[in-house]
Write an enzyme that holds these catalytic residues in place. Structure first.
Site, short mmCIF file in Angstrom:
data_model
loop_
_atom_site.label_atom_id
_atom_site.label_comp_id
_atom_site.label_asym_id
_atom_site.label_seq_id
_atom_site.Cartn_x
_atom_site.Cartn_y
_atom_site.Cartn_z
N ARG A 148 -5.72 1.67 17.23
CA ARG A 148 -6.37 2.01 16.07
C ARG A 148 -7.37 0.75 16.02
O ARG A 148 -8.30 0.64 16.67
CB ARG A 148 -5.20 1.73 14.77
N LYS A 184 0.78 -1.12 -0.10
CA LYS A 184 -0.15 -0.01 0.15
C LYS A 184 0.80 1.09 0.06
O LYS A 184 0.31 2.33 -0.26
CB LYS A 184 -0.72 0.06 1.39
C1 PLP Z 1 0.38 -0.53 6.68
C2 PLP Z 1 0.21 -1.63 7.56
C3 PLP Z 1 1.02 -2.52 7.78
C4 PLP Z 1 2.50 -2.40 7.17
O1 PLP Z 1 3.21 -1.34 8.26
P1 PLP Z 1 4.72 -0.96 7.72
O2 PLP Z 1 5.03 -0.17 8.98
O3 PLP Z 1 4.58 -0.34 6.51
O4 PLP Z 1 5.68 -2.38 7.80
C5 PLP Z 1 1.09 -3.64 8.61
N1 PLP Z 1 -0.31 -3.85 8.84
C6 PLP Z 1 -1.45 -3.17 8.85
C7 PLP Z 1 -2.58 -3.49 9.18
C8 PLP Z 1 -0.95 -2.24 8.12
O5 PLP Z 1 -2.46 -1.24 7.92
#
Ligand code: PLP
Length: 360
Positions: A132, A37
């Site tokens: 979150r 993403k």
């Molecule tokens: C974006 C996201 C990740 C990845 O996080 P990074 O810090 O980029 O490794 C992992 N889990 C969830 C639920 C996310 O939204």
């Protein structure tokens, strides 16, 4: 050339970082899900990750996941944002797994999957402190009981997210708690979870220090692979490339001007009242780059003597008084990116993507 700003992407470095992260995690029995993403799942980058040993993918947006499927990425894909109730048909069609915290949504996923003869996999998110997504610990048993009765979904694991809203760091304690909750489920309900997903990049520090609680067997990694950084712990990850991405923009004006504007100060184009310090006459470059191209706070000049003074939609003003090199109109200035910079530049149609690949 149209536009002007160029995002340079070194695919070899992405492959290298992926390989490193996968190997470091593998040693501790942890699978790495590659998170796409942060760069709108641009397929060349995803391929570079896969070549580095990433076997599973995840994204927060269905649009990106559908695009990955169209590009024939047949890896298991997880939707990393809780599915919208209005979108469950789409989710079960294109994603193998989704993270969830709302029983209403899980029931809708179950119905949607049943309708098309599929079983959709669910990771139940537990909030162990970051506030979150996720259910509270005391609701885990009850929720698991409800999910495992449903046809059309399979509960495959528990997961947690860290370092996003509350900035909470993953720790032996909070990840240990997640493992304990999975143990409790197994003891009390006789249901064994395949996956215990212990967060993202910020958990890599625990991997490196060899203190990830036993039982954690999956991490979902984006930032670490892409940028080689771990913002939550404010560090560069040793042994990874921090410069797989570079942003270049062209200089369209160079002039020496006073550092304080002349005239009555109103609001700037974004409604803020700007503040200025008088540093005398400064040499400044204007770049063909603006907020429409990239989140300006998310980039930094590679020449550390340069300083971004400000930006509007289409212009960025850089103080070049102390620059290492003579900067002229037509030259390019290069920037490194942090996560929000990468996120925005990837998604801007004004920013050209240029891929570098040495090894074939
Ligand atoms: C974006 C996201 C990740 C990845 O996080 P990074 O810090 O980029 O490794 C992992 N889990 C969830 C639920 C996310 O939204």
């Amino acid at each position: 050339m149209q536009g002007g700003a160029v995002l340079e992407i070194d695919l070899d470095k992405i492959t290298f970082n992926s390989d490193q992260v996968v190997k470091r995690c593998q040693k501790k029995g942890i699978d790495v899900v590659g998170v796409t993403k942060g760069f709108t799942a641009i397929h060349q980058i995803v391929t570079a990750m896969v070549e580095g040993g990433i076997q599973e993918l995840a994204d927060a947006r269905m649009e990106n996941i559908v695009e990955l499927r169209k590009r024939n990425f047949n890896q298991p894909i997880t939707l990393l944002r809780i599915p919208r109730l209005s979108n469950v048909d789409y989710v079960v069609r294109y994603a193998d797994t989704s993270i969830n915290s709302e029983i209403t949504v899980i029931k809708a996923l179950a119905d949607a999957a049943s309708k098309i003869g599929k079983v959709h996999q669910v990771i139940l998110m537990v909030d162990v402190g970051d506030l979150r997504e996720g259910i509270l610990q005391e609701h885990v048993l009850g929720t698991v009981e409800q999910i495992i009765c449903l046809q059309g979904v399979k509960l495959v694991g528990l997961g947690t997210n860290m370092g996003c809203f509350g900035g909470v760091l993953p720790s032996v304690d909070n990840l240990g708690l997640l493992v304990e909750l999975a143990d409790t489920v197994e003891r009390q309900l006789g249901y064994k979870m395949d996956i215990i997903s212990g967060g993202g990049t910020s958990t890599l520090l625990l991997v490196e220090n060899n203190i990830v609680p036993d039982g954690i067997n999956q991490l979902r990694i984006g930032e670490g692979i892409l940028l080689g950084t771990d913002t939550t712990n404010n560090r560069k990850i040793p042994g990874l490339h921090q410069d797989a991405f570079r942003l270049r923009a062209e200089v369209i004006e160079v002039k020496s001007k006073p550092s304080v504007p002349v005239g009555e100060i109103g609001r700037d184009a974004f409604g803020n009242i700007p503040q200025f310090e008088d540093a005398g006459i400064r040499k400044r470059a204007i770049l063909a780059l603006g907020k429409q191209d990239v989140y300006i706070e998310g980039i930094f000049p590679l020449d550390e003597t340069l300083m971004i003074l400000g930006a509007s939609s289409d212009h960025t003003i850089v103080d070049i008084t102390n620059a290492n090199q003579d900067i002229k109109v037509g030259d390019e200035i290069s920037f490194g990116l942090i996560y929000p910079g990468l996120l925005s530049a990837s998604d801007s149609r004004y920013v050209k993507k240029l891929f570098k690949r040495r090894k074939q």
